[in-house]
Each structure stands twice: as structure tokens, then as C-alpha cells.
Design a protein around this motif. Structure first.
Motif, PDB file in Angstrom:
ATOM      1  N   ALA A 156      15.193  57.743 -11.710  1.00 21.25           N
ATOM      2  CA  ALA A 156      16.269  58.695 -11.440  1.00 21.25           C
ATOM      3  C   ALA A 156      15.739  59.929 -10.721  1.00 21.25           C
ATOM      4  O   ALA A 156      16.345  60.413  -9.753  1.00 21.25           O
ATOM      5  N   ASN A 157      14.600  60.449 -11.182  1.00 23.63           N
ATOM      6  CA  ASN A 157      13.981  61.564 -10.473  1.00 23.63           C
ATOM      7  C   ASN A 157      13.642  61.177  -9.040  1.00 23.63           C
ATOM      8  O   ASN A 157      13.763  61.986  -8.109  1.00 23.63           O
ATOM      9  N   GLY A 158      13.208  59.925  -8.869  1.00 23.47           N
ATOM     10  CA  GLY A 158      12.874  59.443  -7.536  1.00 23.47           C
ATOM     11  C   GLY A 158      14.077  59.403  -6.605  1.00 23.47           C
ATOM     12  O   GLY A 158      13.962  59.702  -5.419  1.00 23.47           O
ATOM     13  N   VAL A 159      15.240  59.023  -7.134  1.00 20.97           N
ATOM     14  CA  VAL A 159      16.451  59.007  -6.311  1.00 20.97           C
ATOM     15  C   VAL A 159      16.766  60.406  -5.786  1.00 20.97           C
ATOM     16  O   VAL A 159      17.069  60.599  -4.604  1.00 20.97           O
ATOM     17  N   LEU A 286      10.551  56.297  -1.997  1.00 23.85           N
ATOM     18  CA  LEU A 286      11.069  54.965  -2.281  1.00 23.85           C
ATOM     19  C   LEU A 286      10.152  54.191  -3.223  1.00 23.85           C
ATOM     20  O   LEU A 286      10.606  53.328  -3.987  1.00 23.85           O
ATOM     21  N   ALA A 287       8.855  54.508  -3.172  1.00 22.59           N
ATOM     22  CA  ALA A 287       7.894  53.801  -4.030  1.00 22.59           C
ATOM     23  C   ALA A 287       7.800  54.400  -5.429  1.00 22.59           C
ATOM     24  O   ALA A 287       7.190  53.795  -6.316  1.00 22.59           O
ATOM     25  N   THR A 288       8.390  55.581  -5.639  1.00 24.41           N
ATOM     26  CA  THR A 288       8.189  56.306  -6.900  1.00 24.41           C
ATOM     27  C   THR A 288       8.570  55.481  -8.118  1.00 24.41           C
ATOM     28  O   THR A 288       7.837  55.444  -9.120  1.00 24.41           O
ATOM     29  N   ALA A 289       9.703  54.827  -8.085  1.00 23.76           N
ATOM     30  CA  ALA A 289      10.171  54.095  -9.268  1.00 23.76           C
ATOM     31  C   ALA A 289       9.219  52.982  -9.673  1.00 23.76           C
ATOM     32  O   ALA A 289       9.172  52.591 -10.843  1.00 23.76           O
ATOM     33  N   HIS A 290       8.442  52.473  -8.725  1.00 26.68           N
ATOM     34  CA  HIS A 290       7.519  51.382  -9.029  1.00 26.68           C
ATOM     35  C   HIS A 290       6.272  51.877  -9.767  1.00 26.68           C
ATOM     36  O   HIS A 290       5.421  51.066 -10.145  1.00 26.68           O
ATOM     37  N   LEU A 291       6.176  53.203  -9.977  1.00 23.04           N
ATOM     38  CA  LEU A 291       5.073  53.757 -10.753  1.00 23.04           C
ATOM     39  C   LEU A 291       5.430  53.881 -12.233  1.00 23.04           C
ATOM     40  O   LEU A 291       4.649  54.428 -13.002  1.00 23.04           O
ATOM     41  N   SER A 295       0.571  55.200 -16.398  1.00 24.29           N
ATOM     42  CA  SER A 295       0.476  56.380 -17.249  1.00 24.29           C
ATOM     43  C   SER A 295       0.716  57.618 -16.387  1.00 24.29           C
ATOM     44  O   SER A 295       0.052  57.814 -15.350  1.00 24.29           O
ATOM     45  N   LEU A 296       1.658  58.453 -16.782  1.00 20.88           N
ATOM     46  CA  LEU A 296       2.118  59.517 -15.892  1.00 20.88           C
ATOM     47  C   LEU A 296       1.092  60.623 -15.678  1.00 20.88           C
ATOM     48  O   LEU A 296       0.993  61.171 -14.573  1.00 20.88           O
ATOM     49  N   TRP A 297       0.342  60.994 -16.712  1.00 21.56           N
ATOM     50  CA  TRP A 297      -0.639  62.068 -16.528  1.00 21.56           C
ATOM     51  C   TRP A 297      -1.709  61.690 -15.515  1.00 21.56           C
ATOM     52  O   TRP A 297      -1.948  62.437 -14.549  1.00 21.56           O
ATOM     53  N   PRO A 298      -2.398  60.561 -15.673  1.00 24.52           N
ATOM     54  CA  PRO A 298      -3.381  60.180 -14.648  1.00 24.52           C
ATOM     55  C   PRO A 298      -2.761  60.014 -13.263  1.00 24.52           C
ATOM     56  O   PRO A 298      -3.390  60.356 -12.252  1.00 24.52           O
ATOM     57  N   THR A 299      -1.537  59.511 -13.203  1.00 25.53           N
ATOM     58  CA  THR A 299      -0.875  59.356 -11.910  1.00 25.53           C
ATOM     59  C   THR A 299      -0.636  60.712 -11.255  1.00 25.53           C
ATOM     60  O   THR A 299      -0.896  60.893 -10.055  1.00 25.53           O
ATOM     61  N   THR A 300      -0.154  61.677 -12.026  1.00 22.16           N
ATOM     62  CA  THR A 300       0.126  63.006 -11.486  1.00 22.16           C
ATOM     63  C   THR A 300      -1.148  63.679 -11.005  1.00 22.16           C
ATOM     64  O   THR A 300      -1.182  64.277  -9.918  1.00 22.16           O
ATOM     65  N   ALA A 335       4.864  62.743  -2.193  1.00 21.34           N
ATOM     66  CA  ALA A 335       6.273  62.550  -2.542  1.00 21.34           C
ATOM     67  C   ALA A 335       6.544  62.308  -4.019  1.00 21.34           C
ATOM     68  O   ALA A 335       7.480  62.884  -4.578  1.00 21.34           O
ATOM     69  N   PRO A 336       5.765  61.473  -4.725  1.00 25.86           N
ATOM     70  CA  PRO A 336       6.123  61.210  -6.130  1.00 25.86           C
ATOM     71  C   PRO A 336       5.795  62.351  -7.082  1.00 25.86           C
ATOM     72  O   PRO A 336       6.174  62.265  -8.266  1.00 25.86           O
ATOM     73  N   TYR A 337       5.108  63.409  -6.627  1.00 26.48           N
ATOM     74  CA  TYR A 337       4.613  64.416  -7.567  1.00 26.48           C
ATOM     75  C   TYR A 337       5.744  65.072  -8.353  1.00 26.48           C
ATOM     76  O   TYR A 337       5.661  65.187  -9.578  1.00 26.48           O
ATOM     77  N   ARG A 338       6.766  65.516  -7.681  1.00 29.03           N
ATOM     78  CA  ARG A 338       7.847  66.190  -8.393  1.00 29.03           C
ATOM     79  C   ARG A 338       8.513  65.259  -9.397  1.00 29.03           C
ATOM     80  O   ARG A 338       8.858  65.669 -10.509  1.00 29.03           O
ATOM     81  N   SER A 339       8.667  63.997  -9.030  1.00 27.58           N
ATOM     82  CA  SER A 339       9.317  63.049  -9.931  1.00 27.58           C
ATOM     83  C   SER A 339       8.466  62.779 -11.164  1.00 27.58           C
ATOM     84  O   SER A 339       8.975  62.742 -12.292  1.00 27.58           O
ATOM     85  N   THR A 340       7.160  62.585 -10.979  1.00 27.64           N
ATOM     86  CA  THR A 340       6.305  62.307 -12.135  1.00 27.64           C
ATOM     87  C   THR A 340       6.158  63.544 -13.022  1.00 27.64           C
ATOM     88  O   THR A 340       6.165  63.427 -14.256  1.00 27.64           O
ATOM     89  N   SER A 341       6.050  64.722 -12.417  1.00 27.51           N
ATOM     90  CA  SER A 341       5.917  65.931 -13.231  1.00 27.51           C
ATOM     91  C   SER A 341       7.205  66.214 -13.999  1.00 27.51           C
ATOM     92  O   SER A 341       7.172  66.607 -15.175  1.00 27.51           O
ATOM     93  N   MET A 342       8.365  65.996 -13.367  1.00 27.42           N
ATOM     94  CA  MET A 342       9.628  66.171 -14.092  1.00 27.42           C
ATOM     95  C   MET A 342       9.761  65.142 -15.215  1.00 27.42           C
ATOM     96  O   MET A 342      10.273  65.449 -16.300  1.00 27.42           O
TER      97      MET A 342
END
Length: 435
Positions: A156-159, A286-291, A295-300, A335-342
Motif C-alpha cells: 500500500a505504501n508502494g502504491v 513498482l518493485a517495492t511490494a515484492h520486498l 526483513s525491513l530493517w536490513p532492507t532500509t 524509491a522503496p525507502y519511504r515505503s519501507t520506513s513508513m
């Protein structure tokens, strides 16, 4: 074959499907997309109108003030309206922000028609329009947490991010065409109209009901900052985000100088870099949801490090053939940073506390890029453009490495990604006593 063993086909197999097919969100998403396009056009229109209204010898100063006024007052609004807004629902917060944006921006063409629009009034109206922006952003992500289970928060954050990234590609050239046709003041009028559409969308699409869960008492207008300070993972995320965005700020000064002085390029060359970054960012969105299974912390933290590495060719004064695709890769990683941090905030915070926590986070991080941009001027003058870019890229890589080291430091408990914040149970107990 039993139907529950059949693998769904696209688009139902997409991680975005539960978001775009949600009975309430699918009514809100078109309004968010329209509003994002309006903001994409405003990137050009706000500065262009400031250039037209400012006195001949003060254009640079007033243009900077206009850009700052469109974002920075939201930091003050977080504190000023803290007691009033902290316990509101996500749709209500986002709707009030959209209403204020629409009204304040619509006042600009009205003042123009009345012959009253000067640069001072223009900057004042821009500042007024942004007062609730941190609360509006907090409301948007709170609404997603209210309507969707945790496993769908990242898609949802990715959208939401995809709308913003697509708008930065489509919005500026569309604004350029419209400015040449009708002038920048009417592009701002269109931006106001898009916010009016968004406000109406929130009002009609989301039922006017109260929170389904217990509310937390608001102790002060700065309660969100206190909640972040007490939670080690949220405080670490806020610090990481602020420094990450701050280190990106000098880019806005150094990059144009680098293109002209080091690469001997033109405005078209600079535009190519912006386009490449935007296209990369759209792909990353577009790739964000596939993450979502990562684990969100290491990804961020990995996003921070990877972005710094991708920016190194610019700092090393690489030719366009190398630095341009590297910059597109930087957009993809960014691009995915804001989505993963949120998503981390959504996982670590109860829905009742989420608006004030996200508003406090937004109030701090909104200052980061402008402060970094202010530093970019003297840095570029002292070091040169590509050395400034190299310094920021290396510092970003170091930031990511340090953050990774702190996250996995031996003897320290791992940073938690879910569960209520440390003071949530105390807040609920206080709430029960109050009733």
C-alpha cells in the motif's frame, strides 16, 4: 482440482491486488493519483510564478522562499496543531490537509484576478497551504494501517509512492506546456483543483466513523516526538532518515554545476539526468511490494548504502555514458525507502498513536533536504561540484555501514520491527483509568 490450490493469475497474483481491490481504498486511490499529478506540475509552477512576481534583483531569494514556503511550515504545524489533531482518524487528517491546500492555493489565482497578487502575498499563501502537510501525510499512511492488515502495508505504501514517482515524470513537462499556454498561476489553480478532488474523495469514500480501537490520551502538542524518543527503533529510523535526506540535499546545487562545469553539458543533459532518476524511481516503486518478505530493517539500511554506491560515478566525474545509468540505478534503489520506513513505523506503532508519531517524523525529516541544499552552496564553491557529490556519496555509504553495524552490534538486542511501542500499554492503562 480444488479451487484453493489454483495459483491466481495476474493481476490477482500481484502483491498490489489486495490494495487496489480494497472496497474503500479503490475509491481513494484515483484522488491520490490526481493530487500527485497536481503536485508534480507544482514543482515547476511554484518556482516559475515566483520568478515572474519577484523584483528583478531579488529573484533568487524570493524563489528560494517560495519553494521553502511550499513545504517547511508543516514542521511548525505539527506542533501548533498537535493537541487538536493527534487523536483524529487517518481520512480526517488527510482530508483537512487537502481542504487547506485547495483553499490556500485557489486564493492565488483569485488574488491574481483581483490584481492583488504580489510576491509577499504569494509566499504567504504557499506557507498557509503547507501548514497541515505533515498531518496530511501522517493521515494518509494511518488510513492504510487502519484499513489493511500488516502484511499489506508495504504494498500500500508502494502504491502511494508510485503515484508520486510517476507524477515527477509526467507533471513537470505537462506544467511546462500549460505554463506556455495559460501561465503558471493557472497551473497552480489546477493544483488547487486536484486537492479539492482529493478532499471530496476522502469525504465521500471513507465512512465518517470513529476509531474502532481505543484512543490514546494526548499529553501535549509534542507527544509524537516523545513517543519516538522513547522507542529505540523509531528514534534510530528518524535519525537515519534525517541524515540520509540531508546528504541528498547538496545534490540540488552541485548537480547543475557539475553538468555545466565538469561535463560541459546543456539544460537538456541535466533534464536527461532528472528523467533517468525518475524512470529508475518508478521502476523501484513498482518493485517495492515484492520486498514484503524481506526483513525491513536490513532492507532500509541496505537502500541507504546502495544509493550511496550508485551515486559514486557522479562524484568520480565519470562520463555521461556511465554516470547516467548509474543515476537511474540510484533512483531505482532510492524509491522503496519511504515505503519501507513508513512500514516500520506502521509495524512499531499502534493505530491510535500513529498519526502523532508520523506527523513528528515528517516535521523533522521535512527540514533535512532544505538544510542539506543550503549546505550545498558553500560546499560546491569550496570543493567543486563533483567533489561535493563524491563527499555526499561516500558519506551516504558510511552512514549505511554505520547503521548496519549498530543494528547488528554484538551483545545488543536486535532492533524490533513489530509490536507495540514501549509506552503503549501504559497509555492504554491511563485511558482505562480516565474512563
Amino acid at each position: 482440482m480444488p479451487t484453493d490450490t489454483v495459483t491466481p493469475r495476474f493481476p490477482r497474483s500481484s502483491p498490489y491486488w489486495p490494495v487496489v481491490s480494497h472496497p474503500l481504498l479503490r475509491r481513494v486511490l484515483p484522488g491520490l493519483a490526481v493530487s500527485a499529478l497536481g503536485d508534480g506540475m507544482a514543482l515547476i509552477a511554484v518556482t516559475w510564478l515566483a520568478l515572474q512576481l519577484a523584483p528583478e534583483g531579488q529573484r533568487g531569494t524570493w524563489t528560494a522562499l517560495a519553494v521553502a514556503a511550499y513545504t517547511l511550515p508543516s514542521a511548525a504545524g505539527t506542533v501548533v496543531f498537535g493537541r487538536l489533531l493527534a487523536d483524529r482518524g487517518g481520512a480526517q487528517l488527510a482530508g483537512w490537509d487537502a481542504i487547506l491546500r485547495a483553499a490556500a492555493l485557489a486564493a492565488i489565482p483569485v488574488a491574481h484576478l483581483a490584481g492583488l497578487l504580489g510576491i509577499g502575498l504569494y509566499v504567504t499563501l504557499l506557507a498557509l497551504s503547507s501548514l497541515l502537510h505533515s498531518w496530511g501525510s501522517a493521515g494518509r499512511f494511518t488510513l492504510l494501517a487502519e484499513l489493511l492488515p500488516q502484511r499489506h502495508h508495504l504494498p500500500a505504501n508502494g502504491v502511494v509512492a508510485i503515484f508520486s514517482q510517476a507524477a515527477t515524470i509526467v507533471g513537470p513537462p505537462l506544467a511546462g506546456i500549460l505554463i506556455g499556454w495559460v501561465g503558471p498561476v493557472w497551473v497552480i489553480a489546477i493544483d488547487a483543483l486536484t486537492f479539492a478532488v482529493l478532499a471530496l474523495t476522502y469525504r465521500l469514500a471513507i465512512p465518517a466513523t470513529g476509531r474502532t480501537g481505543p484512543t490514546e490520551p494526548t499529553s501535549s502538542s509534542t507527544a509524537g516526538f516523545a513517543l519516538i524518543r522513547r522507542d529505540r527503533s523509531l528514534l534510530g529510523l528518524l535519525v537515519l532518515t534525517f541524515i540520509f535526506f540531508f546528504l541528498f540535499g547538496p545534490f540540488y546545487v552541485a548537480m547543475p554545476v557539475h553538468v555545466v562545469a565538469d561535463l560541459h553539458g546543456s539544460a537538456t543533459t541535466l533534464g536527461s539526468y532528472y528523467t533517468a532518476f525518475g524512470v529508475g524511481a518508478l521502476g523501484g516503486g513498482l518493485a517495492t511490494a515484492h520486498l514484503r518478505r524481506w526483513s525491513l530493517w536490513p532492507t532500509t539500511v541496505g537502500i541507504v548504502t546502495g544509493f550511496g554506491v550508485a551515486m559514486l560515478p557522479l562524484g568520480l566525474n565519470a562520463p555521461v555514458g556511465v554516470s547516467l545509468p548509474a543515476f537511474a540505478l540510484a533512483g531505482l534503489i532510492w524509491a522503496p525507502y519511504r515505503s519501507t520506513s513508513m512500514a516500520l513505523f506502521q509495524r512499531r506503532t499502534t493505530v491510535a498513536l500513529l498519526p502523532r508519531v508520523l506527523a513528528a517524523n515528517g516535521a523533522v525529516t521535512v527540514l533535512a533536504v532544505p538544510l542539506g541544499t543550503m549546505l550545498g552552496g558553500p560546499l560546491t564553491t569550496a570543493l567543486g561540484a563533483h567533489r561535493t557529490l563524491l563527499l555526499c556519496a561516500v558519506a551516504t555509504v558510511v552512514l549505511g555501514i554505520v547503521a548496519a553495524g549498530l543494528t547488528i552490534r554484538p551483545g545488543r538486542p536486535p532492533v524490533r520491527e513489530d509490536g507495540p511501542p514501549p509506552d503503549a500499554s501504559a497509555g492504554r492503562a491511563h485511558s482505562r483509568r480516565a474512563h
